[in-house]
Design a protein around this motif. Structure first.
Motif, PDB file in Angstrom:
ATOM      1  N   LEU A   1       0.796  -1.223   0.000  1.00  0.00           N
ATOM      2  CA  LEU A   1       0.000   0.000   0.000  1.00  0.00           C
ATOM      3  C   LEU A   1       0.830   1.276   0.000  1.00  0.00           C
ATOM      4  O   LEU A   1       0.294   2.352  -0.229  1.00  0.00           O
ATOM      5  CB  LEU A   1      -0.927   0.025   1.221  1.00  0.00           C
ATOM      6  CG  LEU A   1      -2.045  -0.999   1.272  1.00  0.00           C
ATOM      7  CD1 LEU A   1      -2.943  -0.739   2.463  1.00  0.00           C
ATOM      8  CD2 LEU A   1      -2.858  -0.994  -0.004  1.00  0.00           C
ATOM      9  N   GLN A   2       2.122   1.194   0.304  1.00  0.00           N
ATOM     10  CA  GLN A   2       2.975   2.374   0.464  1.00  0.00           C
ATOM     11  C   GLN A   2       2.444   3.277   1.579  1.00  0.00           C
ATOM     12  O   GLN A   2       2.551   4.499   1.518  1.00  0.00           O
ATOM     13  CB  GLN A   2       3.091   3.148  -0.853  1.00  0.00           C
ATOM     14  CG  GLN A   2       3.800   2.361  -1.955  1.00  0.00           C
ATOM     15  CD  GLN A   2       3.856   3.111  -3.259  1.00  0.00           C
ATOM     16  OE1 GLN A   2       2.837   3.518  -3.792  1.00  0.00           O
ATOM     17  NE2 GLN A   2       5.052   3.296  -3.785  1.00  0.00           N
ATOM     18  N   ALA A   3       1.870   2.660   2.588  1.00  0.00           N
ATOM     19  CA  ALA A   3       1.408   3.333   3.797  1.00  0.00           C
ATOM     20  C   ALA A   3       2.300   2.898   4.945  1.00  0.00           C
ATOM     21  O   ALA A   3       2.972   1.861   4.866  1.00  0.00           O
ATOM     22  CB  ALA A   3      -0.050   2.963   4.081  1.00  0.00           C
ATOM     23  N   PRO A   4       2.356   3.665   6.055  1.00  0.00           N
ATOM     24  CA  PRO A   4       3.159   3.246   7.206  1.00  0.00           C
ATOM     25  C   PRO A   4       2.821   1.819   7.616  1.00  0.00           C
ATOM     26  O   PRO A   4       1.646   1.409   7.604  1.00  0.00           O
ATOM     27  CB  PRO A   4       2.773   4.257   8.291  1.00  0.00           C
ATOM     28  CG  PRO A   4       2.414   5.490   7.523  1.00  0.00           C
ATOM     29  CD  PRO A   4       1.734   4.998   6.284  1.00  0.00           C
ATOM     30  N   VAL A   5       3.854   1.072   7.997  1.00  0.00           N
ATOM     31  CA  VAL A   5       3.684  -0.371   8.181  1.00  0.00           C
ATOM     32  C   VAL A   5       2.664  -0.716   9.257  1.00  0.00           C
ATOM     33  O   VAL A   5       1.966  -1.728   9.157  1.00  0.00           O
ATOM     34  CB  VAL A   5       5.040  -1.047   8.495  1.00  0.00           C
ATOM     35  CG1 VAL A   5       5.937  -1.045   7.270  1.00  0.00           C
ATOM     36  CG2 VAL A   5       5.735  -0.372   9.675  1.00  0.00           C
ATOM     37  N   GLU A   6       2.527   0.111  10.302  1.00  0.00           N
ATOM     38  CA  GLU A   6       1.561  -0.206  11.344  1.00  0.00           C
ATOM     39  C   GLU A   6       0.142   0.209  10.963  1.00  0.00           C
ATOM     40  O   GLU A   6      -0.829  -0.300  11.529  1.00  0.00           O
ATOM     41  CB  GLU A   6       1.964   0.456  12.670  1.00  0.00           C
ATOM     42  CG  GLU A   6       3.209  -0.149  13.293  1.00  0.00           C
ATOM     43  CD  GLU A   6       3.337   0.207  14.766  1.00  0.00           C
ATOM     44  OE1 GLU A   6       2.300   0.303  15.450  1.00  0.00           O
ATOM     45  OE2 GLU A   6       4.478   0.394  15.222  1.00  0.00           O
ATOM     46  N   LEU A   7       0.021   1.111  10.033  1.00  0.00           N
ATOM     47  CA  LEU A   7      -1.297   1.533   9.584  1.00  0.00           C
ATOM     48  C   LEU A   7      -1.845   0.624   8.495  1.00  0.00           C
ATOM     49  O   LEU A   7      -3.065   0.385   8.430  1.00  0.00           O
ATOM     50  CB  LEU A   7      -1.229   2.977   9.070  1.00  0.00           C
ATOM     51  CG  LEU A   7      -2.489   3.564   8.426  1.00  0.00           C
ATOM     52  CD1 LEU A   7      -3.645   3.574   9.427  1.00  0.00           C
ATOM     53  CD2 LEU A   7      -2.220   4.961   7.903  1.00  0.00           C
ATOM     54  N   ALA A   8      -0.981   0.102   7.659  1.00  0.00           N
ATOM     55  CA  ALA A   8      -1.416  -0.635   6.475  1.00  0.00           C
ATOM     56  C   ALA A   8      -2.416  -1.757   6.766  1.00  0.00           C
ATOM     57  O   ALA A   8      -3.417  -1.893   6.050  1.00  0.00           O
ATOM     58  CB  ALA A   8      -0.199  -1.186   5.733  1.00  0.00           C
ATOM     59  N   PRO A   9      -2.215  -2.596   7.797  1.00  0.00           N
ATOM     60  CA  PRO A   9      -3.187  -3.668   8.018  1.00  0.00           C
ATOM     61  C   PRO A   9      -4.592  -3.174   8.345  1.00  0.00           C
ATOM     62  O   PRO A   9      -5.569  -3.896   8.124  1.00  0.00           O
ATOM     63  CB  PRO A   9      -2.598  -4.429   9.217  1.00  0.00           C
ATOM     64  CG  PRO A   9      -1.144  -4.091   9.225  1.00  0.00           C
ATOM     65  CD  PRO A   9      -1.073  -2.689   8.732  1.00  0.00           C
ATOM     66  N   LEU A  10      -4.704  -1.950   8.836  1.00  0.00           N
ATOM     67  CA  LEU A  10      -6.016  -1.415   9.189  1.00  0.00           C
ATOM     68  C   LEU A  10      -6.806  -0.953   7.974  1.00  0.00           C
ATOM     69  O   LEU A  10      -8.036  -0.840   8.033  1.00  0.00           O
ATOM     70  CB  LEU A  10      -5.856  -0.225  10.147  1.00  0.00           C
ATOM     71  CG  LEU A  10      -5.102  -0.466  11.456  1.00  0.00           C
ATOM     72  CD1 LEU A  10      -4.998   0.840  12.233  1.00  0.00           C
ATOM     73  CD2 LEU A  10      -5.793  -1.531  12.291  1.00  0.00           C
ATOM     74  N   ILE A  11      -6.118  -0.662   6.864  1.00  0.00           N
ATOM     75  CA  ILE A  11      -6.775  -0.038   5.717  1.00  0.00           C
ATOM     76  C   ILE A  11      -6.625  -0.842   4.438  1.00  0.00           C
ATOM     77  O   ILE A  11      -7.073  -0.398   3.377  1.00  0.00           O
ATOM     78  CB  ILE A  11      -6.216   1.379   5.486  1.00  0.00           C
ATOM     79  CG1 ILE A  11      -4.706   1.342   5.216  1.00  0.00           C
ATOM     80  CG2 ILE A  11      -6.510   2.282   6.684  1.00  0.00           C
ATOM     81  CD1 ILE A  11      -4.104   2.689   4.876  1.00  0.00           C
TER      82      ILE A  11
END
Length: 453
Positions: A325-335
Motif C-alpha cells: 500500500l505504500q502506507a506506514p507499516v503499522e497503519l497498512a493492516p487497518l486499511i
C-alpha cells in the motif's frame, strides 16, 4: 532542536489542522504550500459536493483558533461544495495562521542535515533539512525539528492501465482521458460530453459522482452514451451501504448511481482491465483489455482509479512503508482493501504513523498510500496525536478521541475482481451483507484476431 519549527508540507485541510494543533501546543509551525492559496488542490474540484457535513469537516483545534478571530461556523448539518469548504473555512484558517504559511513554495527534498540516506550517525541529533523551490525559481533550505507531510495525493492519480502503469498509448491521447470529475456546470466542459460516448473507469466515490453527473446529462441529451468500466468481477459493493451508511450523503450518492444503472442511463462492463488505448482515424478511442475485449468509438475517458503518494522527494529519508500500500507499516493492516472493505478504520495517530527517521510523519491522505476511502476526520485525529507526541504529551498522543462512521459495506474481496471466498461458499455476492443489488450487466465479446486497441 526545540527552537526549530515543525515543518508542515501542504496547506490543505490536514496541513492547516496540523499547524493549528502545533500552535495550540506551543510548537512553532511552518507550512509550505506549492500553490498560491490554501486548499489549492480543492480548487480543482470546487464543483463537487462533499458527503461529510460541516460538523465533520472542521478540525477542533482549527475551530478554536478561528473562533478567537470571530469566525462563525456554517450550519453544522449542511454539506458544502469544495469551493465552500475552501472559501468559508480554509481561507479564514490560513489567514488566522498568518505568516506561519509560505505559499508558492514547493518542497523538493527532505533529508537529515549533512547526512544522506546511508549515514547512521547523527540521525537523532541533527535537524531535518527541507529543500525548497520558490515560484521565481530560487532555491533554499530550512531546518526543522520535525516534518509532517500532509501534501496529499491529488497530484498523482492512478493511471487507466490495469497493471498500475499507464496503458499502452495512454499518454499519447491528450485530453481525451481525464483524471478528475468534470465540471458539467461549465458550458464548455458540458459541450465536450453532451451527445458523446464516455467511459468512466473506477469504482470509488469519485466514479459514483461522475456517474450521477453524466447520467443527469444523458437525461437532457439522450444521444449521450456512458459505459462504466470496472476491474472488479461485480459492482454490488461499489454502491456503498445505502441507508446503512452512517454518512447519509455518502449512502445517498451510491443509491443515486445505482438508480442511474437501473434506469438504463449507462451500461456496466465488469472485469475490464485496460491494457492498451489506440486512436482511430476519426479521432475516437478504442480501449482494449488483456482478455481481448474492446470498448470502441469512445470520445472521452474519465479515469477515477484512485491516487498514490509521491515519495520521490523523500528518497533521503528512512521511511517504514508497507510494500503493497505504500502506507506506514503499522497503519497498512487497518486499511488494506485486500483484507477488508467495511469502510471503518480504527482511529490512529503518532504510534501508527511514525517512521524509522525520527520526527518524520506522513499524515492525511498521503498516509493511506494507495488505499481508498479517507475522511477528513481521520486526518484531524492523526495530526492531533502527532502534535501531542511532538510536545511530549504521550498520554494524549495515545488516546483515541474519535469514532469514525461506518459505510455499512462489508466484504473481503477488496479491490480485485473476484468475489469473497466465504461469500461464494454461501451463494452470496460481495454485497450480500448489505443488500446492495447487482445491476444488469453487459459483456463485450472478444473479436477475432489480435486488435491491439
Amino acid at each position: 532542536m526545540n527552537p526549530l519549527p515543525v515543518v508542515v508540507i501542504g496547506a490543505g485541510p490536514i496541513g492547516l489542522a496540523a499547524a493549528a494543533e502545533l500552535r495550540e501546543r506551543g510548537l512553532p509551525p511552518l507550512v509550505f504550500e506549492c500553490g498560491s492559496t490554501a486548499g489549492a488542490a480543492i480548487s480543482e474540484w470546487n464543483h463537487v459536493r462533499l458527503f461529510s457535513r460541516w460538523s465533520e469537516l472542521v478540525s477542533p483545534a482549527a475551530r478554536r483558533l478561528l473562533e478567537q478571530n470571530g469566525w462563525r461556523s456554517p450550519d453544522a448539518e449542511t454539506y458544502p461544495t469544495g469551493r465552500q469548504w475552501r472559501d468559508l473555512y480554509l481561507g479564514p484558517l490560513a489567514s488566522a495562521l498568518g505568516d506561519a504559511i509560505q505559499f508558492d513554495t514547493e518542497v523538493i527534498g527532505v533529508a537529515r542535515r549533512g547526512r544522506d540516506l546511508v549515514v547512521d550517525a547523527g540521525r537523532d541529533t541533527e535537524p531535518l533539512s527541507i529543500h525548497l523551490r520558490h515560484r521565481d525559481g530560487t532555491e533554499d533550505r530550512v531546518f526543522a525539528q520535525a516534518v509532517v507531510d500532509a501534501s496529499g495525493t491529488w497530484g498523482t492519480p492512478n493511471p487507466l492501465g490495469g497493471e498500475g502503469l499507464p496503458a499502452l498509448g495512454e499518454g499519447a491521447v491528450g485530453t481525451a482521458i481525464r483524471y478528475r470529475v468534470p465540471d458539467l456546470d461549465d458550458p464548455a466542459v458540458r459541450a465536450q460530453f453532451a451527445g458523446k460516448h464516455t467511459v468512466i473507469a473506477g469504482s470509488g466515490h469519485s466514479a459514483l459522482t461522475a456517474i450521477v453527473a453524466l447520467s443527469g446529462l444523458a437525461e437532457q441529451a439522450p444521444s449521450t452514451r456512458i459505459i462504466w468500466a470496472v476491474r472488479r468481477g461485480n459492482v454490488g459493493s461499489a454502491f456503498g451501504g445505502g441507508e446503512a451508511d452512517e454518512l447519509p450523503a455518502r449512502g445517498a450518492l451510491g443509491l443515486r448511481a445505482k438508480k442511474a444503472v437501473e434506469d438504463g442511463l449507462l451500461r456496466v462492463v465488469t472485469g475490464f482491465r485496460t491494457a492498451e488505448v489506440t486512436t482511430t482515424p476519426s479521432g475516437q478511442l478504442v480501449l482494449a483489455s488483456d482478455a481481448g475485449d474492446r470498448i470502441e468509438n469512445v470520445d472521452n475517458v474519465i479515469t477515477l482509479t484512485g491516487f498514490r503518494p509521491d515519495l520521490s522527494w523523500l528518497s533521503e529519508i528512512r521511511l517504514g512503508l508497507d510494500p503493497v500500500l505504500q502506507a506506514p507499516v503499522e497503519l497498512a493492516p487497518l486499511i488494506d482493501p485486500n483484507v477488508h472493505s467495511c469502510g471503518t478504520v480504527y482511529p490512529h495517530g503518532a504510534k501508527e504513523l511514525r517512521h524509522p527517521e525520527p520526527g518524520v510523519y506522513l499524515a492525511g491522505m498521503k498516509s493511506y498510500g494507495r488505499a481508498p476511502t479517507f475522511l477528513a476526520m481521520t486526518g484531524y485525529e492523526q495530526v492531533r496525536s502527532i502534535a501531542a507526541e511532538l510536545a511530549g504529551d504521550h498520554d494524549a498522543a495515545a488516546r483515541v478521541e474519535l469514532i469514525l462512521p461506518e459505510t455499512g459495506v462489508c466484504g473481503g474481496a477488496g479491490v480485485f475482481d473476484e468475489a469473497d471466498a466465504d461469500a461464494a461458499d454461501t451463494g452470496e455476492t460481495e454485497a450480500g451483507c448489505c443488500g446492495a443489488p447487482t445491476p444488469e450487466l453487459i459483456t463485450l465479446s472478444a473479436p477475432s484476431g489480435n486488435t491491439c486497441g
